[in-house]
Design a protein around this motif. Structure first.
Motif, mmCIF file in Angstrom:
data_model
loop_
_atom_site.group_PDB
_atom_site.id
_atom_site.type_symbol
_atom_site.label_atom_id
_atom_site.label_comp_id
_atom_site.label_asym_id
_atom_site.label_seq_id
_atom_site.Cartn_x
_atom_site.Cartn_y
_atom_site.Cartn_z
ATOM 1 N N ALA A 26 3.479 7.751 -0.552
ATOM 2 C CA ALA A 26 4.001 6.550 -1.449
ATOM 3 C C ALA A 26 3.910 7.077 -2.710
ATOM 4 O O ALA A 26 3.094 8.228 -3.013
ATOM 5 C CB ALA A 26 2.870 5.369 -1.244
ATOM 6 N N SER A 27 5.058 6.713 -3.583
ATOM 7 C CA SER A 27 5.136 7.129 -4.628
ATOM 8 C C SER A 27 4.573 6.130 -5.854
ATOM 9 O O SER A 27 4.156 6.691 -6.913
ATOM 10 C CB SER A 27 6.524 7.285 -5.236
ATOM 11 O OG SER A 27 7.111 6.142 -5.148
ATOM 12 N N VAL A 28 4.081 4.963 -5.269
ATOM 13 C CA VAL A 28 3.302 3.816 -6.132
ATOM 14 C C VAL A 28 1.972 4.234 -6.325
ATOM 15 O O VAL A 28 1.338 4.486 -5.109
ATOM 16 C CB VAL A 28 3.586 2.706 -5.344
ATOM 17 C CG1 VAL A 28 2.764 1.494 -6.381
ATOM 18 C CG2 VAL A 28 5.167 2.279 -5.628
ATOM 19 N N LYS A 29 1.392 4.263 -7.297
ATOM 20 C CA LYS A 29 -0.249 4.652 -7.400
ATOM 21 C C LYS A 29 -1.083 3.587 -7.570
ATOM 22 O O LYS A 29 -2.190 3.692 -7.499
ATOM 23 C CB LYS A 29 -0.404 5.666 -8.780
ATOM 24 C CG LYS A 29 0.601 6.785 -8.770
ATOM 25 C CD LYS A 29 0.366 7.799 -7.220
ATOM 26 C CE LYS A 29 1.274 8.871 -7.391
ATOM 27 N NZ LYS A 29 1.126 9.637 -5.897
ATOM 28 N N ASP A 30 -0.563 2.404 -7.999
ATOM 29 C CA ASP A 30 -1.327 1.186 -8.016
ATOM 30 C C ASP A 30 -1.797 0.553 -6.767
ATOM 31 O O ASP A 30 -0.847 0.311 -6.086
ATOM 32 C CB ASP A 30 -0.519 -0.142 -8.982
ATOM 33 C CG ASP A 30 -1.195 -1.152 -8.979
ATOM 34 O OD1 ASP A 30 -2.130 -1.519 -8.536
ATOM 35 O OD2 ASP A 30 -0.883 -2.087 -10.078
ATOM 36 N N PRO A 31 -2.948 0.924 -6.273
ATOM 37 C CA PRO A 31 -3.588 0.412 -5.044
ATOM 38 C C PRO A 31 -3.332 -1.191 -4.686
ATOM 39 O O PRO A 31 -3.021 -1.542 -3.553
ATOM 40 C CB PRO A 31 -5.045 0.640 -5.126
ATOM 41 C CG PRO A 31 -5.414 0.764 -6.819
ATOM 42 C CD PRO A 31 -3.935 1.130 -7.200
ATOM 43 N N LEU A 78 0.361 -1.590 -4.009
ATOM 44 C CA LEU A 78 0.652 -0.705 -2.903
ATOM 45 C C LEU A 78 0.253 -1.544 -1.630
ATOM 46 O O LEU A 78 0.957 -1.815 -0.768
ATOM 47 C CB LEU A 78 -0.083 0.539 -2.880
ATOM 48 C CG LEU A 78 0.050 1.441 -1.670
ATOM 49 C CD1 LEU A 78 1.783 1.664 -1.624
ATOM 50 C CD2 LEU A 78 -0.738 2.650 -1.649
ATOM 51 N N LYS A 91 -3.133 8.789 5.829
ATOM 52 C CA LYS A 91 -2.456 8.373 4.491
ATOM 53 C C LYS A 91 -0.870 8.360 4.842
ATOM 54 O O LYS A 91 -0.635 9.271 5.777
ATOM 55 C CB LYS A 91 -2.507 9.569 3.461
ATOM 56 C CG LYS A 91 -3.841 9.146 2.880
ATOM 57 C CD LYS A 91 -4.324 10.318 1.602
ATOM 58 C CE LYS A 91 -5.572 10.359 0.992
ATOM 59 N NZ LYS A 91 -5.637 11.297 -0.268
ATOM 60 N N GLU A 133 9.540 3.878 -1.539
ATOM 61 C CA GLU A 133 8.471 4.044 -2.603
ATOM 62 C C GLU A 133 6.952 3.590 -1.873
ATOM 63 O O GLU A 133 5.978 4.114 -2.669
ATOM 64 C CB GLU A 133 8.778 3.145 -3.958
ATOM 65 C CG GLU A 133 9.661 3.498 -4.768
ATOM 66 C CD GLU A 133 9.932 2.736 -5.904
ATOM 67 O OE1 GLU A 133 8.894 1.691 -6.239
ATOM 68 O OE2 GLU A 133 10.834 2.680 -6.833
ATOM 69 N N TYR A 134 6.946 3.226 -0.921
ATOM 70 C CA TYR A 134 5.710 2.531 -0.175
ATOM 71 C C TYR A 134 5.725 3.374 1.073
ATOM 72 O O TYR A 134 4.808 3.272 2.086
ATOM 73 C CB TYR A 134 5.751 1.184 0.117
ATOM 74 C CG TYR A 134 6.076 0.436 -1.185
ATOM 75 C CD1 TYR A 134 5.022 0.200 -1.871
ATOM 76 C CD2 TYR A 134 7.048 0.117 -1.827
ATOM 77 C CE1 TYR A 134 4.904 -0.377 -3.343
ATOM 78 C CE2 TYR A 134 7.287 -0.455 -2.893
ATOM 79 C CZ TYR A 134 5.974 -0.789 -3.806
ATOM 80 O OH TYR A 134 6.075 -1.386 -5.088
#
Length: 211
Positions: free
Chosen positions: A8-13, A16, A5, A57-58
């Motif tokens: 990343a703070s972005v949760k939308d796969p 992302l 892993k 964020e990524y």
């Protein structure tokens, strides 16, 4: 193998994956031109089309960018090899030819990425480096499996060390198309290169079988 892993703070796969693909492509362009160590995250964010704050964020740190590039390369190679092998009903030497051709064509499409990986993989932290090396082992195992099938069918006669060396020879012959492209493309098309290298590789295997 369990996926390593990257923070990343972005949760939308989907988002992302989309943004990271942008980061990978932008990074390859910059690293090709400037080298990994002289390329900054600010330059990567600008080339990717978003701010430096958005970049983080990524990813968690700069080394994550290099890891994403290396991980992408091995995923592409392994997926294409497996896909081509799954869709062919060929066996023996003809199946091995498919492996060689498929691998060389993947290299042809990822020349810059492969050069970057070889030059800069040592900059990865230890855990990331081990993960990438394990991905390389998976690729090698796919090629070795087809060579072993030829041995089992008594088409060629190789011991375990010879099988592994043959797989390495295929890998290196493919990579040579990227490393020596400035010279090779003056002499051959990719089709000609595949045909000539395949003939040489198989000739050595069949001669080994005659001993």
């Amino acid at each position: 193998m369990k996926k390593r892993k990257v923070p990343a703070s972005v949760k939308d796969p989907k988002l992302l994956e989309y943004r990271r693909n942008q980061i990978i492509k932008a990074s390859v362009r910059l690293i090709k031109e400037k080298g990994y160590h002289r390329t900054t995250t600010r330059e990567i964010s600008k080339e990717s089309g978003f701010s430096i704050g958005a970049l983080y964020e990524y990813i968690g740190k700069k080394e994550d960018v290099l890891f994403l590039v290396c991980d992408y390369i091995y995923d592409e190679v392994n997926e294409r090899l497996e896909s081509n092998l799954d869709t062919t009903k060929l066996k023996g030497i003809e199946r091995l030819k498919v492996v060689i051709s498929s691998y060389f064509r993947v290299v042809d499409g990822l020349q810059d990425e492969i050069i970057i990986m070889y030059q800069d993989v040592k900059a990865l932290p230890k855990d990331a480096l081990l993960y990438v090396l394990n991905k390389n082992n998976l690729m090698m195992e796919s090629i070795e499996k087809v060579i072993r099938e030829c041995v089992a069918e008594k088409i060629i006669d190789l011991n375990e060390k010879q099988i592994k060396l043959t797989a390495h020879n295929i890998i290196i012959s493919g990579h040579m198309w990227a490393f020596r492209r400035w010279a090779l493309k003056e002499l051959y098309t990719i089709d000609e290169y595949i045909d000539l290298q395949t003939d040489q590789l198989l000739l050595g295997l069949l001669r080994q079988n005659e001993k």
